[in-house]
Motif scaffolding. Structure first.
Motif, PDB file in Angstrom:
ATOM      1  N   LEU A   7      37.556 -10.528  -9.700  1.00 57.12           N
ATOM      2  CA  LEU A   7      38.443 -11.200 -10.498  1.00 57.12           C
ATOM      3  C   LEU A   7      37.732 -11.729 -11.626  1.00 57.12           C
ATOM      4  O   LEU A   7      38.272 -11.584 -12.982  1.00 57.12           O
ATOM      5  CB  LEU A   7      39.340 -12.256  -9.801  1.00 57.12           C
ATOM      6  N   ASP A   8      36.682 -12.430 -11.619  1.00 58.09           N
ATOM      7  CA  ASP A   8      35.760 -13.024 -12.705  1.00 58.09           C
ATOM      8  C   ASP A   8      35.479 -11.859 -13.908  1.00 58.09           C
ATOM      9  O   ASP A   8      35.614 -11.939 -15.093  1.00 58.09           O
ATOM     10  CB  ASP A   8      34.563 -13.725 -12.379  1.00 58.09           C
ATOM     11  N   ARG A   9      34.932 -10.563 -13.228  1.00 57.36           N
ATOM     12  CA  ARG A   9      34.501  -9.670 -14.067  1.00 57.36           C
ATOM     13  C   ARG A   9      35.778  -8.998 -14.994  1.00 57.36           C
ATOM     14  O   ARG A   9      35.405  -8.684 -15.942  1.00 57.36           O
ATOM     15  CB  ARG A   9      33.638  -8.688 -13.361  1.00 57.36           C
ATOM     16  N   LEU A  10      36.783  -8.846 -13.998  1.00 56.32           N
ATOM     17  CA  LEU A  10      37.919  -8.372 -14.654  1.00 56.32           C
ATOM     18  C   LEU A  10      38.479  -9.136 -15.740  1.00 56.32           C
ATOM     19  O   LEU A  10      38.638  -8.624 -16.908  1.00 56.32           O
ATOM     20  CB  LEU A  10      38.994  -8.012 -13.670  1.00 56.32           C
ATOM     21  N   ALA A  11      38.554 -10.617 -15.544  1.00 57.11           N
ATOM     22  CA  ALA A  11      38.823 -11.417 -16.595  1.00 57.11           C
ATOM     23  C   ALA A  11      38.191 -11.459 -17.921  1.00 57.11           C
ATOM     24  O   ALA A  11      38.527 -11.766 -19.157  1.00 57.11           O
ATOM     25  CB  ALA A  11      38.925 -12.879 -15.828  1.00 57.11           C
ATOM     26  N   TRP A  12      36.800 -11.200 -17.829  1.00 54.81           N
ATOM     27  CA  TRP A  12      35.910 -11.164 -18.916  1.00 54.81           C
ATOM     28  C   TRP A  12      35.669  -9.924 -19.329  1.00 54.81           C
ATOM     29  O   TRP A  12      35.057  -9.790 -20.758  1.00 54.81           O
ATOM     30  CB  TRP A  12      34.332 -11.781 -18.465  1.00 54.81           C
ATOM     31  N   GLY A  13      36.620  -8.921 -18.947  1.00 49.45           N
ATOM     32  CA  GLY A  13      36.204  -7.491 -19.429  1.00 49.45           C
ATOM     33  C   GLY A  13      35.046  -6.982 -19.492  1.00 49.45           C
ATOM     34  O   GLY A  13      34.626  -5.788 -20.070  1.00 49.45           O
ATOM     35  N   ASP A  14      34.274  -7.255 -18.179  1.00 46.84           N
ATOM     36  CA  ASP A  14      33.027  -6.645 -17.852  1.00 46.84           C
ATOM     37  C   ASP A  14      33.471  -5.416 -16.916  1.00 46.84           C
ATOM     38  O   ASP A  14      33.351  -5.480 -15.990  1.00 46.84           O
ATOM     39  CB  ASP A  14      32.229  -7.623 -17.106  1.00 46.84           C
ATOM     40  N   ILE A  15      33.562  -4.288 -17.810  1.00 45.25           N
ATOM     41  CA  ILE A  15      34.011  -2.969 -16.857  1.00 45.25           C
ATOM     42  C   ILE A  15      32.950  -2.335 -16.092  1.00 45.25           C
ATOM     43  O   ILE A  15      33.205  -1.953 -14.844  1.00 45.25           O
ATOM     44  CB  ILE A  15      34.685  -2.004 -17.855  1.00 45.25           C
TER      45      ILE A  15
END
Length: 158
Positions: A21-29
């Motif tokens: 969820l954190d990576r998704l929120a930051w756009g870290d595909i």
């Protein structure tokens, strides 16, 4: 404490879900994709003509989803309201608002995301949303020369 077949405890599963969820929120595909197993049971049900919906079975196909989706959809809001983890299973609920880039048509829906985590990797992914709203937004044709949104495509009639 509950653990999966590999002896991984529930807190480790919760950490994987939170990292996702954190990576998704930051756009870290790239970071999101690394959390998926090489083989995955993925389904985002809905209309077959909507290019980002459907099934996927490999990490590479998951990567294709996360890189292609933003070329079709502009995210305006994605709110996670609740995350529940029970052993290897997780459920994430919330709401989103976005627009189809080609037409500007709005999509707004509640969602539930179900994940299964095995040995620290996401092995199962299900995203449930108002698929009728998504299909209708996708079917809206692109903006005309005057910049006004055209009528929604009604499909073929018999």
């Amino acid at each position: 404490m509950r653990s999966d077949a590999n002896g991984i405890d529930a807190p480790e599963h919760a950490e994987t879900v939170e990292r996702f969820l954190d990576r998704l929120a930051w756009g870290d595909i790239d970071g999101v994709v690394t959390l998926f197993a090489e083989r995955v049971d993925w389904d985002v049900p809905g209309a077959v003509e909507v290019p980002w919906l459907g099934t996927r079975t490999t990490r590479s196909e998951v990567a294709d989803y996360f890189t292609a989706h933003p070329t079709h959809v502009a995210k305006e809001e994605f709110v996670v309201e609740r995350t529940l983890v029970d052993g290897a299973e997780a459920a994430v609920s919330g709401r989103f608002r976005s627009r189809v880039i080609r037409s500007g048509a709005a999509m707004e829906s509640w969602f539930v995301l179900q994940l299964t985590v095995t040995a620290g990797e996401i092995t199962r992914y299900r995203f449930y949303e108002d698929s009728l709203t998504v299909a209708r937004a996708w079917a809206t044709t692109a903006k005309g020369a005057a910049g006004q949104t055209q009528e929604t495509h009604k499909g073929a009639t018999d």
